[in-house]
Design an enzyme around this catalytic site. Structure first.
Site, short mmCIF file in Angstrom:
data_model
loop_
_atom_site.label_atom_id
_atom_site.label_comp_id
_atom_site.label_asym_id
_atom_site.label_seq_id
_atom_site.Cartn_x
_atom_site.Cartn_y
_atom_site.Cartn_z
N GLY A 175 3.43 -65.60 -4.37
CA GLY A 175 2.18 -64.85 -4.55
C GLY A 175 2.14 -63.63 -3.66
O GLY A 175 2.62 -63.65 -2.53
N HIS B 166 -8.85 -63.74 -5.95
CA HIS B 166 -7.72 -62.86 -5.62
C HIS B 166 -8.12 -61.61 -4.86
O HIS B 166 -7.23 -60.86 -4.43
CB HIS B 166 -6.96 -62.51 -6.90
N GLU C 160 -10.67 -73.75 -1.44
CA GLU C 160 -10.52 -74.19 -2.83
C GLU C 160 -9.86 -75.57 -2.95
O GLU C 160 -10.07 -76.28 -3.93
CB GLU C 160 -9.69 -73.17 -3.62
N GLY D 123 7.75 -72.06 -0.04
CA GLY D 123 8.39 -72.40 -1.31
C GLY D 123 9.56 -71.45 -1.59
O GLY D 123 10.64 -71.88 -2.02
N ASP E 182 -2.44 -67.89 2.85
CA ASP E 182 -2.82 -69.25 3.25
C ASP E 182 -2.41 -69.58 4.69
O ASP E 182 -2.92 -70.55 5.26
CB ASP E 182 -2.16 -70.28 2.31
N GLN F 127 -8.99 -61.68 -2.06
CA GLN F 127 -8.41 -61.94 -0.73
C GLN F 127 -6.95 -61.49 -0.63
O GLN F 127 -6.41 -61.35 0.46
CB GLN F 127 -8.48 -63.46 -0.42
N ARG G 104 -31.73 -68.59 1.29
CA ARG G 104 -30.84 -69.39 0.44
C ARG G 104 -29.63 -69.92 1.20
O ARG G 104 -29.19 -69.31 2.18
CB ARG G 104 -30.26 -68.52 -0.67
O1 F6P Z 1 -0.58 -69.35 -2.01
C1 F6P Z 1 -1.38 -68.24 -2.05
C2 F6P Z 1 -2.46 -68.39 -3.05
O2 F6P Z 1 -3.22 -67.22 -3.00
C3 F6P Z 1 -3.33 -69.62 -2.89
O3 F6P Z 1 -4.29 -69.49 -1.88
C4 F6P Z 1 -3.93 -69.74 -4.27
O4 F6P Z 1 -4.33 -71.04 -4.56
C5 F6P Z 1 -2.80 -69.34 -5.15
O5 F6P Z 1 -1.97 -68.50 -4.38
C6 F6P Z 1 -3.22 -68.64 -6.40
O6 F6P Z 1 -2.09 -68.44 -7.19
P1 F6P Z 1 -2.08 -67.55 -8.51
O7 F6P Z 1 -2.04 -66.11 -8.08
O8 F6P Z 1 -0.85 -67.97 -9.20
O9 F6P Z 1 -3.34 -67.84 -9.25
#
Ligand code: F6P
Length: 361
Positions: free
Chosen positions: A16, A277, A239, A120, A144, A279, A179
């Site tokens: 990613g 995304h 998440e 990975g 992450d 982030q 809220r």
């Molecule tokens: O591993 C990085 C990450 O941004 C995770 O935080 C997230 O769950 C995942 O990649 C999202 O992956 P994709 O871009 O394939 O939706």
């Protein structure tokens, strides 16, 4: 020991994307060019190597000058797909194309590789390159922050910055409407983004995949900090957090499930924002540029020192490096006795159940 010299090295991004990848590419290219080595950028991780001819681009000190340090994403492209050991075959099923990847690297005259990736990708390239005897060094990246062996990976601090800014904005609208605002952030296995982002943005509650939580206790905490009167409350949920039992069948985002659960338990209005995304995008924060520059330069020095199967790392405020065997057993998790967990607890942030007994604050 005499330095190892290479005619040509390769650099690629894998997994990613995140902010700061281009800053690493720039640093690797600048440092390698300074030694007179040619640098080839491999496109789309290993996927460009499966094309004929391989999809590559020459990187020079001149071509990486200018805006690359600031640019988000990766100019080389990246992939999370197409495992070369089990590549999707045209008629269904899979086929092993790992030999083609290695043959393409050798065919291009690439003598060593810098792999910018998460745990990975490190596992994948270790499997590909070790038997082929191609020297390589890894550079950790991921929002992450779950790559073992390093305290921080490239991309993490930019994501934390985004979370902090999102909480700043949510806090004003939360205050206006009295809220609960739930912010769901990324982090499938590890809660680093939630923890650091939540501290940066003044969260009242931070839920991480590593720590079990009880929604009744979260609601009790919300009532306590608000003296049971509707007021602004900031809740950060990673998440990867387990769904509340009552919501499991609905398959909603976990942030939304937590918001619903808190609304029904407290009677306060609650809303959920999923940051997603956002982030991973945009220009890298200063700290990511510093990590990226230090990591890229170190990776080239390591190759020159004859190192291989190692990853650059940030430890105790310094750029250093670690053995790949320490890395490929990942991912890394937030440890219950880490300093930031203790900090959050001392600030009175609810972090879940089970920490109290060991770390009374
Ligand atoms: O591993 C990085 C990450 O941004 C995770 O935080 C997230 O769950 C995942 O990649 C999202 O992956 P994709 O871009 O394939 O939706």
């Amino acid at each position: 020991m005499p330095e190892t010299t290479f005619r040509k090295i390769g650099v690629l991004t894998s997994g990613g994307d995140c902010a700061g990848l281009n800053a690493v590419i720039r640093a690797v290219t600048a440092a390698a060019s300074g030694r007179g080595w040619e640098v080839v950028g491999l496109r789309q991780g290993h996927l460009g190597l499966l094309q004929s001819p391989p999809d590559v681009t020459l990187l020079t000190a001149d071509s990486v000058r200018g805006d690359l340090l600031r640019a988000g994403g990766t100019v080389l492209g990246t992939t999370t797909k197409g495992d070369p050991f089990a590549y999707p075959a045209p008629g269904g099923g899979t086929t092993d194309r790992s030999g083609e990847v290695v043959a393409a690297i050798k065919g291009l005259g690439i003598e060593a590789l810098v792999v910018i990736g998460g745990d990975g990708s490190m596992r994948l390239f270790d499997r590909l390159l070790a038997p082929a005897g191609i020297p390589w060094v890894g550079v950790p990246k991921t929002i992450d922050n779950d790559v073992p062996g390093t305290e921080f990976a490239v991309g993490f601090f930019t994501a934390v910055e985004v979370v902090g800014q999102a909480l700043d904005r949510l806090s004003t609208t939360a205050a206006s409407h009295s809220r609960i605002m739930v912010l769901e952030v990324m982090g499938r296995d590890s809660g680093y983004i939630a923890l650091y982002g939540g501290i940066a943005g003044g969260a009242d509650v931070i839920l991480m995949p590593e720590v079990p939580y009880d929604l009744d206790q979260v609601a009790a905490h919300v009532r306590r900090v608000t003296h049971d009167r509707p007021s602004a409350v900031l809740v950060v949920v990673a998440e990867g957090v387990t769904q509340p039992v009552e919501e499991r069948r609905k398959k909603a985002n976990v942030g939304l499930a937590v918001a619903r659960g808190l609304q029904s338990r407290t009677g306060f209005d609650a809303r959920c924002t999923v940051l997603g995304h956002v982030q991973r995008g945009g220009s890298p924060a200063a700290y990511d540029r510093i990590l990226a520059s230090g990591f890229g330069a170190r990776a080239v020095s390591m190759l020159a020192n004859g190192d291989s199967k190692r990853m650059v790392a940030w430890r105790g405020g310094l750029v250093t490096d670690v053995s790949m065997t320490e890395v490929i057993g990942g991912p890394r998790f937030v440890s219950a006795d880490s300093q930031m967990v203790r900090t959050a607890r001392r600030l009175g942030i609810y972090l879940g159940e089970g920490l109290e007994a060991r770390y009374p604050g």
